[in-house]
Design an enzyme around this catalytic site. Structure first.
Site, PDB file in Angstrom:
ATOM      1  N   TYR A 142      29.857   6.936   7.566  1.00 12.47           N
ATOM      2  CA  TYR A 142      29.373   7.778   8.668  1.00 12.47           C
ATOM      3  C   TYR A 142      28.492   6.963   9.618  1.00 12.47           C
ATOM      4  CZ  TYR A 142      27.310  11.494  11.311  1.00 12.47           C
ATOM      5  OH  TYR A 142      26.896  12.273  12.350  1.00 12.47           O
ATOM      6  N   TYR A 164      20.006  12.586   7.646  1.00 10.76           N
ATOM      7  CA  TYR A 164      20.986  11.912   6.787  1.00 10.76           C
ATOM      8  C   TYR A 164      20.289  11.139   5.677  1.00 10.76           C
ATOM      9  CZ  TYR A 164      25.828  10.453   6.014  1.00 10.76           C
ATOM     10  OH  TYR A 164      27.069  10.264   5.489  1.00 10.76           O
TER      11      TYR A 164
HETATM   12  P1  NAI Z   1      33.155  15.692  -1.293  1.00 13.11           P
HETATM   13  O1  NAI Z   1      31.895  16.263  -1.824  1.00 13.11           O
HETATM   14  O2  NAI Z   1      34.365  16.548  -1.350  1.00 13.11           O
HETATM   15  O3  NAI Z   1      33.467  14.267  -1.979  1.00 13.11           O
HETATM   16  C1  NAI Z   1      32.496  13.429  -2.533  1.00 13.11           C
HETATM   17  C2  NAI Z   1      33.051  12.955  -3.873  1.00 13.11           C
HETATM   18  O4  NAI Z   1      32.244  11.954  -4.495  1.00 13.11           O
HETATM   19  C3  NAI Z   1      33.203  14.109  -4.881  1.00 13.11           C
HETATM   20  O5  NAI Z   1      34.559  14.236  -5.279  1.00 13.11           O
HETATM   21  C4  NAI Z   1      32.317  13.663  -6.022  1.00 13.11           C
HETATM   22  O6  NAI Z   1      32.742  14.150  -7.289  1.00 13.11           O
HETATM   23  C5  NAI Z   1      32.442  12.143  -5.892  1.00 13.11           C
HETATM   24  N1  NAI Z   1      31.454  11.431  -6.700  1.00 13.11           N
HETATM   25  C6  NAI Z   1      30.108  11.626  -6.728  1.00 13.11           C
HETATM   26  N2  NAI Z   1      29.548  10.825  -7.657  1.00 13.11           N
HETATM   27  C7  NAI Z   1      30.557  10.099  -8.212  1.00 13.11           C
HETATM   28  C8  NAI Z   1      30.605   9.099  -9.219  1.00 13.11           C
HETATM   29  N3  NAI Z   1      29.508   8.672  -9.846  1.00 13.11           N
HETATM   30  N4  NAI Z   1      31.823   8.569  -9.544  1.00 13.11           N
HETATM   31  C9  NAI Z   1      32.953   8.995  -8.932  1.00 13.11           C
HETATM   32  N5  NAI Z   1      32.953   9.935  -7.954  1.00 13.11           N
HETATM   33  C10 NAI Z   1      31.770  10.490  -7.614  1.00 13.11           C
HETATM   34  O7  NAI Z   1      32.826  15.327   0.238  1.00 13.11           O
HETATM   35  P2  NAI Z   1      33.605  14.475   1.354  1.00 13.11           P
HETATM   36  O8  NAI Z   1      32.979  14.844   2.635  1.00 13.11           O
HETATM   37  O9  NAI Z   1      35.074  14.609   1.203  1.00 13.11           O
HETATM   38  O10 NAI Z   1      33.131  12.988   1.032  1.00 13.11           O
HETATM   39  C11 NAI Z   1      34.001  11.897   0.930  1.00 13.11           C
HETATM   40  C12 NAI Z   1      33.433  10.684   1.622  1.00 13.11           C
HETATM   41  O11 NAI Z   1      33.440  10.886   3.034  1.00 13.11           O
HETATM   42  C13 NAI Z   1      32.003  10.325   1.231  1.00 13.11           C
HETATM   43  O12 NAI Z   1      31.884   8.916   1.169  1.00 13.11           O
HETATM   44  C14 NAI Z   1      31.220  10.850   2.417  1.00 13.11           C
HETATM   45  O13 NAI Z   1      29.962  10.224   2.558  1.00 13.11           O
HETATM   46  C15 NAI Z   1      32.178  10.489   3.540  1.00 13.11           C
HETATM   47  N6  NAI Z   1      31.923  11.147   4.813  1.00 13.11           N
HETATM   48  C16 NAI Z   1      31.780  12.513   4.862  1.00 13.11           C
HETATM   49  C17 NAI Z   1      31.475  13.128   6.056  1.00 13.11           C
HETATM   50  C18 NAI Z   1      31.228  14.600   6.105  1.00 13.11           C
HETATM   51  O14 NAI Z   1      30.626  15.085   7.060  1.00 13.11           O
HETATM   52  N7  NAI Z   1      31.714  15.354   5.137  1.00 13.11           N
HETATM   53  C19 NAI Z   1      31.327  12.367   7.325  1.00 13.11           C
HETATM   54  C20 NAI Z   1      31.574  10.945   7.171  1.00 13.11           C
HETATM   55  C21 NAI Z   1      31.836  10.367   5.950  1.00 13.11           C
END
Ligand code: NAI
Length: 270
Positions: free
Chosen positions: A149, A159
């Site tokens: 991000y 953030y």
């Molecule tokens: P999400 O909450 O659906 O996905 C985050 C994932 O990280 C979850 O599936 C969670 O179980 C996993 N996770 C956490 N700890 C873990 C560990 N120790 N080992 C393995 N997996 C683990 O949310 P989202 O938004 O789909 O996030 C995916 C990526 O996108 C992240 O890197 C997030 O920072 C990034 N992102 C999200 C934005 C947003 O506004 N939602 C904007 C820009 C980037």
């Protein structure tokens, strides 16, 4: 559908529920002809609906805490057995800040929380690539993508320490990407995505204001999770073979804006 990933094999981290960006990537990768293994932290398996996604996409699930080298070694070995060969694409879609979860302000961080969040959100990407590199698990012209991000470059106060984690993550993509490119012809990039309503996204304080501000600032509007998946598929495909070491903004134009008419309107006094 374009069969962009026909015959390709992958590992997808981070599909928690149907809002997850990784979930959409898995659905799109399946539509484009890929085979892959789904993985997530063991605790997330109990919370989310990853089994439904696996059934829908004909995938197997291998639990792995992305901070554990043992889990990652097991994941990569088993994935190659299941998929019958080396890996062509990997999605790192993992983020978590304990300081954010526990409501600690950035100026008053708990450093055990900081370290844990940094390990999960940033160092895990190094660990994943370490295992893939040292096991020679990637096919030539393979592609590795992590999600990030823009708080890595610019200030978004709420953030919190995720901004620092994302800066570190983007740096790892460049540093490891050099060795992966030189030695195995594998490309490594980060996609810098618009705010997106997912579990991780909505954990950020003031998310609703944040997402509507970005929407009004971006000439094309915010990019959705599905659009992010489409872009990710293009980076896994053979159409982007020489794109590497990049942080690629997928944000409707937000990152190059100063101000838009619709934001200005709110500040012009009648
Ligand atoms: P999400 O909450 O659906 O996905 C985050 C994932 O990280 C979850 O599936 C969670 O179980 C996993 N996770 C956490 N700890 C873990 C560990 N120790 N080992 C393995 N997996 C683990 O949310 P989202 O938004 O789909 O996030 C995916 C990526 O996108 C992240 O890197 C997030 O920072 C990034 N992102 C999200 C934005 C947003 O506004 N939602 C904007 C820009 C980037």
């Amino acid at each position: 559908m374009y069969n962009l990933l026909k015959g390709k094999k992958g590992i997808i981290f981070g599909a928690l529920d149907e809002n997850s960006i990784a979930w959409k990537v898995a659905e799109r990768a399946h539509e484009e002809g890929a085979e892959f293994v789904l993985t997530n932290a063991p605790i997330a398996m109990r919370m989310g609906g990853i089994k439904d996604l696996a059934a829908k996409t004909g995938s197997e699930i291998i639990p792995a805490d992305a901070t554990s080298m043992d889990d990652l070694n097991n994941l990569v070995e088993k994935s190659m057995e299941i998929l019958g060969g080396k890996i062509d694409f990997v999605l790192h879609s993992i983020g978590m800040s304990v300081n954010v979860r526990k409501g600690k302000h950035y100026t008053d961080s708990n450093y055990d929380f900081t370290t844990k969040g940094w390990d999960v959100s940033a160092v895990s990407f190094h660990k994943v690539m370490n295992v893939l590199y040292n096991k020679q698990a990637m096919n030539e012209w393979g592609s590795i993508v992590a999600l990030t991000y823009m708080a890595a470059q610019r200030v978004f106060p709420d953030y919190n320490d995720m901004a620092d984690n994302k800066a570190y993550l983007e740096s790892i993509a460049r540093s490891f990407g050099y060795f992966f490119g030189r030695d195995h012809k594998v490309r490594v990039n980060t996609i810098s995505q618009s705010p997106t309503p997912t579990t991780a996204g909505q954990g950020v304080k003031g998310f609703d204001g944040f997402i509507s501000y970005a929407e009004k600032m971006s000439p094309l509007g915010n990019a959705t999770a599905l659009e992010c998946a489409d872009y990710t598929i293009s980076l896994f495909s053979d159409l982007t073979k020489k794109v590497t070491l990049q942080n690629l903004f997928h944000d409707g134009g937000f990152s190059n804006m100063g101000v838009s008419d619709s934001v200005m309107e709110r500040f012009i006094e009648e």
